[in-house]
Design a protein around this motif. Structure first.
Motif, PDB file in Angstrom:
ATOM      1  N   LEU A 160       0.839  -1.201   0.000  1.00 39.24           N
ATOM      2  CA  LEU A 160       0.000   0.000   0.000  1.00 39.24           C
ATOM      3  C   LEU A 160       0.878   1.256   0.000  1.00 39.24           C
ATOM      4  O   LEU A 160       0.674   2.175  -0.801  1.00 39.24           O
ATOM      5  N   ILE A 161       1.859   1.277   0.885  1.00 42.95           N
ATOM      6  CA  ILE A 161       2.765   2.426   0.960  1.00 42.95           C
ATOM      7  C   ILE A 161       3.560   2.547  -0.337  1.00 42.95           C
ATOM      8  O   ILE A 161       3.674   3.637  -0.914  1.00 42.95           O
ATOM      9  N   ALA A 162       4.098   1.441  -0.815  1.00 45.32           N
ATOM     10  CA  ALA A 162       4.925   1.449  -2.027  1.00 45.32           C
ATOM     11  C   ALA A 162       4.140   1.954  -3.241  1.00 45.32           C
ATOM     12  O   ALA A 162       4.634   2.792  -4.008  1.00 45.32           O
ATOM     13  N   VAL A 163       2.925   1.463  -3.422  1.00 42.56           N
ATOM     14  CA  VAL A 163       2.116   1.872  -4.581  1.00 42.56           C
ATOM     15  C   VAL A 163       1.797   3.366  -4.507  1.00 42.56           C
ATOM     16  O   VAL A 163       1.931   4.092  -5.494  1.00 42.56           O
ATOM     17  N   ASN A 164       1.386   3.836  -3.326  1.00 39.23           N
ATOM     18  CA  ASN A 164       1.055   5.257  -3.177  1.00 39.23           C
ATOM     19  C   ASN A 164       2.255   6.148  -3.477  1.00 39.23           C
ATOM     20  O   ASN A 164       2.131   7.165  -4.164  1.00 39.23           O
ATOM     21  N   LEU A 165       3.426   5.770  -2.982  1.00 37.00           N
ATOM     22  CA  LEU A 165       4.614   6.584  -3.222  1.00 37.00           C
ATOM     23  C   LEU A 165       5.071   6.504  -4.681  1.00 37.00           C
ATOM     24  O   LEU A 165       5.504   7.507  -5.255  1.00 37.00           O
ATOM     25  N   THR A 166       4.956   5.324  -5.283  1.00 35.71           N
ATOM     26  CA  THR A 166       5.320   5.166  -6.699  1.00 35.71           C
ATOM     27  C   THR A 166       4.438   6.046  -7.581  1.00 35.71           C
ATOM     28  O   THR A 166       4.930   6.713  -8.503  1.00 35.71           O
ATOM     29  N   LEU A 167       3.146   6.077  -7.289  1.00 33.33           N
ATOM     30  CA  LEU A 167       2.216   6.902  -8.063  1.00 33.33           C
ATOM     31  C   LEU A 167       2.538   8.395  -7.946  1.00 33.33           C
ATOM     32  O   LEU A 167       2.215   9.172  -8.835  1.00 33.33           O
ATOM     33  N   GLU A 168       3.193   8.779  -6.867  1.00 29.74           N
ATOM     34  CA  GLU A 168       3.570  10.174  -6.653  1.00 29.74           C
ATOM     35  C   GLU A 168       4.945  10.517  -7.225  1.00 29.74           C
ATOM     36  O   GLU A 168       5.437  11.614  -7.042  1.00 29.74           O
ATOM     37  N   GLY A 169       5.589   9.528  -7.871  1.00 29.06           N
ATOM     38  CA  GLY A 169       6.849   9.810  -8.540  1.00 29.06           C
ATOM     39  C   GLY A 169       8.099   9.405  -7.782  1.00 29.06           C
ATOM     40  O   GLY A 169       9.209   9.752  -8.179  1.00 29.06           O
ATOM     41  N   PHE A 170       7.934   8.659  -6.691  1.00 33.39           N
ATOM     42  CA  PHE A 170       9.104   8.185  -5.950  1.00 33.39           C
ATOM     43  C   PHE A 170       9.576   6.853  -6.512  1.00 33.39           C
ATOM     44  O   PHE A 170       8.771   6.048  -6.996  1.00 33.39           O
ATOM     45  N   GLU A 171      10.874   6.625  -6.432  1.00 32.55           N
ATOM     46  CA  GLU A 171      11.435   5.309  -6.705  1.00 32.55           C
ATOM     47  C   GLU A 171      11.367   4.572  -5.369  1.00 32.55           C
ATOM     48  O   GLU A 171      11.859   5.077  -4.353  1.00 32.55           O
ATOM     49  N   VAL A 172      10.732   3.395  -5.359  1.00 28.70           N
ATOM     50  CA  VAL A 172      10.486   2.699  -4.097  1.00 28.70           C
ATOM     51  C   VAL A 172      11.106   1.311  -4.104  1.00 28.70           C
ATOM     52  O   VAL A 172      10.961   0.552  -5.063  1.00 28.70           O
ATOM     53  N   GLU A 173      11.804   0.997  -3.024  1.00 29.15           N
ATOM     54  CA  GLU A 173      12.290  -0.351  -2.740  1.00 29.15           C
ATOM     55  C   GLU A 173      11.624  -0.780  -1.441  1.00 29.15           C
ATOM     56  O   GLU A 173      11.233   0.074  -0.635  1.00 29.15           O
ATOM     57  N   THR A 174      11.496  -2.085  -1.227  1.00 28.40           N
ATOM     58  CA  THR A 174      10.870  -2.553  -0.006  1.00 28.40           C
ATOM     59  C   THR A 174      11.774  -3.530   0.734  1.00 28.40           C
ATOM     60  O   THR A 174      12.626  -4.192   0.133  1.00 28.40           O
ATOM     61  N   ALA A 175      11.554  -3.602   2.039  1.00 33.35           N
ATOM     62  CA  ALA A 175      12.243  -4.560   2.899  1.00 33.35           C
ATOM     63  C   ALA A 175      11.207  -5.113   3.870  1.00 33.35           C
ATOM     64  O   ALA A 175      10.275  -4.405   4.263  1.00 33.35           O
ATOM     65  N   TYR A 176      11.355  -6.386   4.256  1.00 35.44           N
ATOM     66  CA  TYR A 176      10.320  -7.035   5.058  1.00 35.44           C
ATOM     67  C   TYR A 176      10.548  -6.957   6.561  1.00 35.44           C
ATOM     68  O   TYR A 176       9.658  -7.286   7.330  1.00 35.44           O
ATOM     69  N   ASP A 177      11.711  -6.504   7.004  1.00 35.00           N
ATOM     70  CA  ASP A 177      11.918  -6.260   8.428  1.00 35.00           C
ATOM     71  C   ASP A 177      13.182  -5.422   8.604  1.00 35.00           C
ATOM     72  O   ASP A 177      13.849  -5.056   7.626  1.00 35.00           O
ATOM     73  N   GLY A 178      13.495  -5.100   9.853  1.00 29.96           N
ATOM     74  CA  GLY A 178      14.626  -4.232  10.123  1.00 29.96           C
ATOM     75  C   GLY A 178      15.959  -4.790   9.665  1.00 29.96           C
ATOM     76  O   GLY A 178      16.816  -4.053   9.169  1.00 29.96           O
ATOM     77  N   GLN A 179      16.149  -6.092   9.824  1.00 26.86           N
ATOM     78  CA  GLN A 179      17.414  -6.689   9.396  1.00 26.86           C
ATOM     79  C   GLN A 179      17.573  -6.595   7.881  1.00 26.86           C
ATOM     80  O   GLN A 179      18.650  -6.285   7.373  1.00 26.86           O
ATOM     81  N   ASP A 180      16.473  -6.837   7.157  1.00 21.21           N
ATOM     82  CA  ASP A 180      16.490  -6.693   5.699  1.00 21.21           C
ATOM     83  C   ASP A 180      16.834  -5.249   5.315  1.00 21.21           C
ATOM     84  O   ASP A 180      17.608  -4.996   4.389  1.00 21.21           O
ATOM     85  N   CYS A 181      16.289  -4.298   6.061  1.00 26.80           N
ATOM     86  CA  CYS A 181      16.583  -2.880   5.829  1.00 26.80           C
ATOM     87  C   CYS A 181      18.078  -2.605   6.008  1.00 26.80           C
ATOM     88  O   CYS A 181      18.713  -2.012   5.132  1.00 26.80           O
ATOM     89  N   ILE A 182      18.638  -3.044   7.128  1.00 28.09           N
ATOM     90  CA  ILE A 182      20.059  -2.812   7.417  1.00 28.09           C
ATOM     91  C   ILE A 182      20.936  -3.481   6.350  1.00 28.09           C
ATOM     92  O   ILE A 182      21.923  -2.900   5.895  1.00 28.09           O
ATOM     93  N   ASP A 183      20.547  -4.689   5.940  1.00 28.11           N
ATOM     94  CA  ASP A 183      21.318  -5.424   4.931  1.00 28.11           C
ATOM     95  C   ASP A 183      21.322  -4.717   3.577  1.00 28.11           C
ATOM     96  O   ASP A 183      22.277  -4.831   2.815  1.00 28.11           O
ATOM     97  N   ARG A 184      20.235  -3.984   3.268  1.00 27.83           N
ATOM     98  CA  ARG A 184      20.077  -3.426   1.916  1.00 27.83           C
ATOM     99  C   ARG A 184      20.256  -1.912   1.819  1.00 27.83           C
ATOM    100  O   ARG A 184      20.314  -1.367   0.718  1.00 27.83           O
ATOM    101  N   VAL A 185      20.320  -1.225   2.947  1.00 30.32           N
ATOM    102  CA  VAL A 185      20.277   0.234   2.924  1.00 30.32           C
ATOM    103  C   VAL A 185      21.392   0.853   2.080  1.00 30.32           C
ATOM    104  O   VAL A 185      21.160   1.834   1.367  1.00 30.32           O
TER     105      VAL A 185
END
Length: 129
Positions: free
Chosen positions: A20-45
């Motif tokens: 939901l967040i990703a689609v809304n931000l993409t429609l507004e012109g943002f490039e969006v990546e997703t992560a499924y938890d905090g560790q995934d975020c830290i691994d990919r940031v």
């Protein structure tokens, strides 16, 4: 194609909310990546190099509090704007997030338009202070 508004890393263990967040931000012109938890975020940031991170608080492996703390204490990620998005609406939780140094705190359920405006302002460097 419109101007890119910025890059956002959306972190939430709930796939429906994440999308939901990703689609809304993409429609507004943002490039969006997703992560499924905090560790995934830290691994990919570092690979994603986001301008803004939306971060759920209650997640497995590494919760939003610890993720935000790690982002703030790492010299290479401390500049990234962080929005905590959580069902935890207590004032103590809000103070805890601001104490860590997050840039904004949004409670679920949230208005997608409010989130978009918040992320847009943060990406431009004009977010709430």
């Amino acid at each position: 194609m419109g101007e890119l508004m910025g890059r956002v890393l959306v972190v939430d263990d709930d796939e429906v909310i994440r999308q939901l967040i990703a689609v809304n931000l993409t429609l507004e012109g943002f490039e969006v990546e997703t992560a499924y938890d905090g560790q995934d975020c830290i691994d990919r940031v570092h690979d994603v190099d986001p301008d803004v991170i939306t971060l759920d608080v209650m997640m497995p492996r590494l919760d939003g509090w610890e993720t935000a703390t790690r982002l703030r204490t790492d010299q290479s990620t401390r500049h990234i704007k962080v929005v905590l998005i959580t069902a935890r609406a207590q004032e103590d939780d809000r103070r805890r997030g601001l104490g860590i140094g997050v840039d904004a705190y949004l409670t679920k359920p949230f208005d997608p338009a409010e989130l978009i405006e918040l992320v847009r302002d943060l990406a431009k460097g004009t977010g709430p202070e």
